[in-house]
Design an enzyme around this catalytic site. Structure first.
Site: not given
Ligand code: BGC
Ligand code: BGC
Length: 758
Positions: A306, A503
């Site tokens: 990520d 997020e």
């Protein structure tokens, strides 16, 4: 095979000799050799091409392939060549200017030409978060976020969404999407709950058809990414990037299961999760990345980190050589740096030269990355296929998105059958901060990383959808905060909910209720005495138990994207509600985490969703309805599941049944379409077949499917009981398990009459 191999080898050898003898000018050498090299020959098997290319690569080349930089971080475009970068990405909102499809394509081609200018001419691969359509591009079709797609229970539709997205992505040159999120969101406090198809691993598994949509789109195929591996949706408290505290058995059953299905579908890449499992960061977890994913599950693609994921391994800011070594040795193949690519390349080489990362690991990573590049056809067609550029935001794709919106809507309350609303007569009042706001209805990951309210891209707001649908048939009044309503209106529609987030910024640790703006709007509408229909635009179930009694109807619309007309279609009966809750709906925020089967007293159970019990007033509208209230109706609709029509007509000569399954080790989903070729409509249907093997049906949608031994009966849902004459169709699906072969049934009968198979 050998003869095919031999000649390029001889040519390569001769070229090499010539070069050594000084016959080829230095600058042209690499290129001259490469042009004749086996890896450039598309008729050779991919493995042969990879092996040949690998044998020609230096450590510089190999380190570069494993490096992914953000486009915005590149000091100069020529760094793509100088550092041999294998990949570039656009982080959320990282876009060229102007943000138009053709300038994306120009930017892509520009980067690609740099990559092709290197001695071996290895194309770079460009990745982006196309997580609900090509969402960084202004004017792209924005589809519902995954939570809404989960509500559709329609794996075939989700595959078509993937394909449409792949076409738009391809039209801008881009090769790779960081989607789907196969997160199984277990706690709605998590800010990424909307990126999850469901709290139920089985439903998430069914929706892996989107991988096929991305990867099997013909010339528009792009690489998919199953993310975030593994346990991202299971963190304690629903904290983003948090710690998933679970036994291995539970981790496997809940969070690993969808990845298994994606690997079986051939997903090209897997992205590691920022989260930890029982305190250990996933980015360094060799057991789960190498042993389980690559070994046990047999994943053949490549693993990408990520965004700056390796920086978090030691808890200090920025990455170190040690963090690189830990991640690569754990099985990471490509590192999303994303900023300091120069330092990364040099540290990676240093670690290899010092023997702390084995060369075999570097070769394995390169082999995996190059295999996908060859399979994608990047060596043959490295530049943008501009025949797809005009598909960005096309009418055809918007139609798919509108269908997805229609099917994603979950009708949670419909007291007195206030819905569907009649299209004609009287006045309708529309209010709420998300009624006329493309940004709000699209949510996070739209144009920018976090998304934002307002007119951020083209599309149809829910208000506009209502206006377009109603036309001059009824008067539509809009006021954002509900001011100006009085009792002369026959219905009030309030579109309220959450504003965009992405997020961790979407984590809700406290209240999960509506904000004060929404509560005030709802209060104003309620005070008028007009029947109140609430459309909730949100990334997750909200805490509404305190208000719902005051509402006549409630529709969960999730984050529908740019095609707001789909919401209007259902409110006015141009489509029937068919969505079912992909998440359990809590009675209060303090019930979180709440999930199917945990015994908690939900406000609405997992799988809940009402149908219309009165037939939708079809266009052209049957009766000019007087104001105020036009909808006298027999009974409130209470049944959450589709019910077979009571009157089943005897026979349906001329039926054709197509039966398709997607199988993976022991599990499958099936899509069945009945086509009525006869000249009269079928009113109420029952399709029957017998399995030859031991298939067991475990769930179904758009029909009620029952099984007795090997005999199966599928009866229509209340909203698809009529199959029109001369080619009308009805479709339904189900999931199940099997062992041995999963053979297609040999024969079908519709209302007792035999059907052809197609
Ligand atoms: C997110 C990923 C995303 C990546 C690239 C990360 O912050 O967690 O889902 O793919 O950024 O934008
Ligand atoms: C990027 C996102 C990324 C995030 C991670 C942002 O700056 O635009 O793509 O997911 O950082 O924190």
């Amino acid at each position: 095979m050998t003869s095919r191999l031999r000649s390029p080898w001889i040519i390569a050898l001769v070229t090499l000799l010539a070069a050594a003898l000084g016959a080829v000018p230095a600058a042209g050498r690499g290129v001259a050799r490469a042009a004749d090299a086996p890896y450039k020959d598309p008729s050779l098997p991919v493995a042969t091409r990879v092996a040949d290319l690998l044998s020609r690569m230096s450590l510089d080349d190999k380190a570069g392939q494993m490096t992914q930089a953000d486009r915005g971080a590149l000091t100069t475009v020529s760094d793509v060549a100088a550092y041999r970068l294998g990949s570039i990405l656009s982080g959320g909102g990282s876009a060229p200017s102007p943000n138009t499809p053709s300038s994306w394509a120009d930017m892509y081609d520009n980067f690609q030409r740099q990559a092709l200018s290197t001695p071996l001419g290895i194309p770079m691969i460009y990745g982006i978060d196309a997580v609900h359509g090509h969402n960084n591009v202004v004017g792209a079709t924005i589809f519902p976020h995954n939570i809404g797609l989960g509500a559709t229970r329609d794996p075939d539709l989700v595959e078509r969404v993937g394909r449409a997205t792949a076409e738009e992505v391809s039209g801008t040159g881009i090769d790779w999407t960081f989607a789907p999120c196969l997160c199984v969101a277990r706690n709605d406090r998590w800010g990424r709950t909307y990126e999850s198809f469901s709290e139920d691993p089985q439903l998430v598994t069914q929706m892996t058809t989107i991988v096929d949509g991305f990867q099997k789109a013909g010339n528009a195929s792009i690489l998919a990414t199953a993310k975030h591996y593994v346990g991202d949706g299971g963190t304690t408290g629903g904290r983003d990037q948090g710690n998933t505290e679970l036994s291995e058995a539970d981790l496997r059953a809940i969070h690993l299961a969808p990845f298994k299905a994606a690997v079986q579908r051939g997903v090209g890449s897997v992205m590691v999760s920022y989260s930890s499992w029982n305190g250990a960061r996933m980015h360094g977890n060799k057991y789960l990345i190498t042993d389980v994913l690559k070994g046990e599950l047999g994943f053949k693609g490549f693993v990408v980190t990520d965004w700056a994921g390796i920086d978090q391994l030691d808890g200090q800011t920025g990455f170190t050589a040690n963090e690189i070594t830990t991640a690569i040795n754990a099985g990471v193949d490509m590192v999303m740096v994303p900023n300091d690519y120069k330092k990364f390349v040099s540290l990676l080489k240093q670690e290899v030269q010092a023997g702390r990362i084995p060369t075999s690991r570097i070769d394995d990573a390169n082999r995996r990355i190059l295999t996908k590049k060859f399979e994608l056809g990047l060596f043959e067609k490295p530049l943008t296929d501009r025949s797809y550029t005009s598909t960005v935001g096309s009418a055809a794709h918007r139609a798919v998105a509108r269908e997805a919106v229609r099917k994603s809507l979950v009708l949670l309350k419909n007291a007195g059958d206030v819905l569907p609303l009649a299209k004609t007569g009287g006045k309708i009042f529309v209010a709420g901060k998300s009624a006329d706001d493309i940004g709000n209805q699209s949510g996070g990951w739209t144009i920018s990383w976090q998304g934002s309210s307002g007119n951020i891209t083209g599309g149809t707001t829910i208000l506009q959808g209502i206006r377009d649908l109603v036309g001059s048939g009824a008067q539509v009044t809009y006021n954002r905060d509900g001011s100006g309503i009085d009792s002369s209106y026959r219905a009030a529609i309030a579109v309220v909910g959450e504003t965009p987030y992405a997020e961790g910024q979407g984590d809700r640790t406290g209240s999960m209720g509506l904000d004060s703006t929404d509560l005030a709007t709802l209060q104003r509408l309620k005070a008028s005495g007009v029947p109140l229909v609430v459309v909730l635009v949100s990334g997750r179930p909200l805490d509404i138990a305190g208000q719902i009694d005051q509402w006549n109807a409630l529709v969960a619309a999730w984050l529908p994207g740019t095609e707001g007309r789909g919401v209007a279609d259902m409110l006015f009966g141009d489509s029937a509600p068919s969505g079912r809750l992909p998440m359990t709906w809590p009675r209060s925020a303090d019930q979180e985490p709440i999930n199917d089967g945990d015994g908690k007293d939900a406000l609405f159970k997992y799988g809940y969703g009402l149908d219309y019990t009165v037939p939708p007033p079809h266009s052209p509208s049957p009766s000019p309805s007087p104001s105020p209230s036009p909808s006298p109706s027999p009974s409130p609709s209470l049944s959450p599941s589709p019910s077979p029509s009571p009157s089943v007509s005897p026979s349906a000569g001329g039926c054709v049944v197509t039966y398709r399954t997607n199988d993976w080790g022991g599990g499958f989903t099936a899509d069945v379409t009945i086509t009525n070729r006869s000249s009269s409509a079928v009113n109420g249907w029952r399709l029957q077949w017998t399995y030859a093997g031991n298939q067991k049906i475990t769930g179904y949608w758009n029909a009620v499917v029952t099984q007795s031994g090997q005999q199966v009966t599928a009866s229509n849902a209340s909203y698809n009981g009529t199959i029109g004459a001369n080619g009308g169709t009805a479709s339904f699906g189900f999931q199940g398990t099997y062992s041995g072969a999963n053979a297609t049934p040999a024969a079908f009968t519709l209302n007792g009459a035999a059907c052809a198979t197609g």
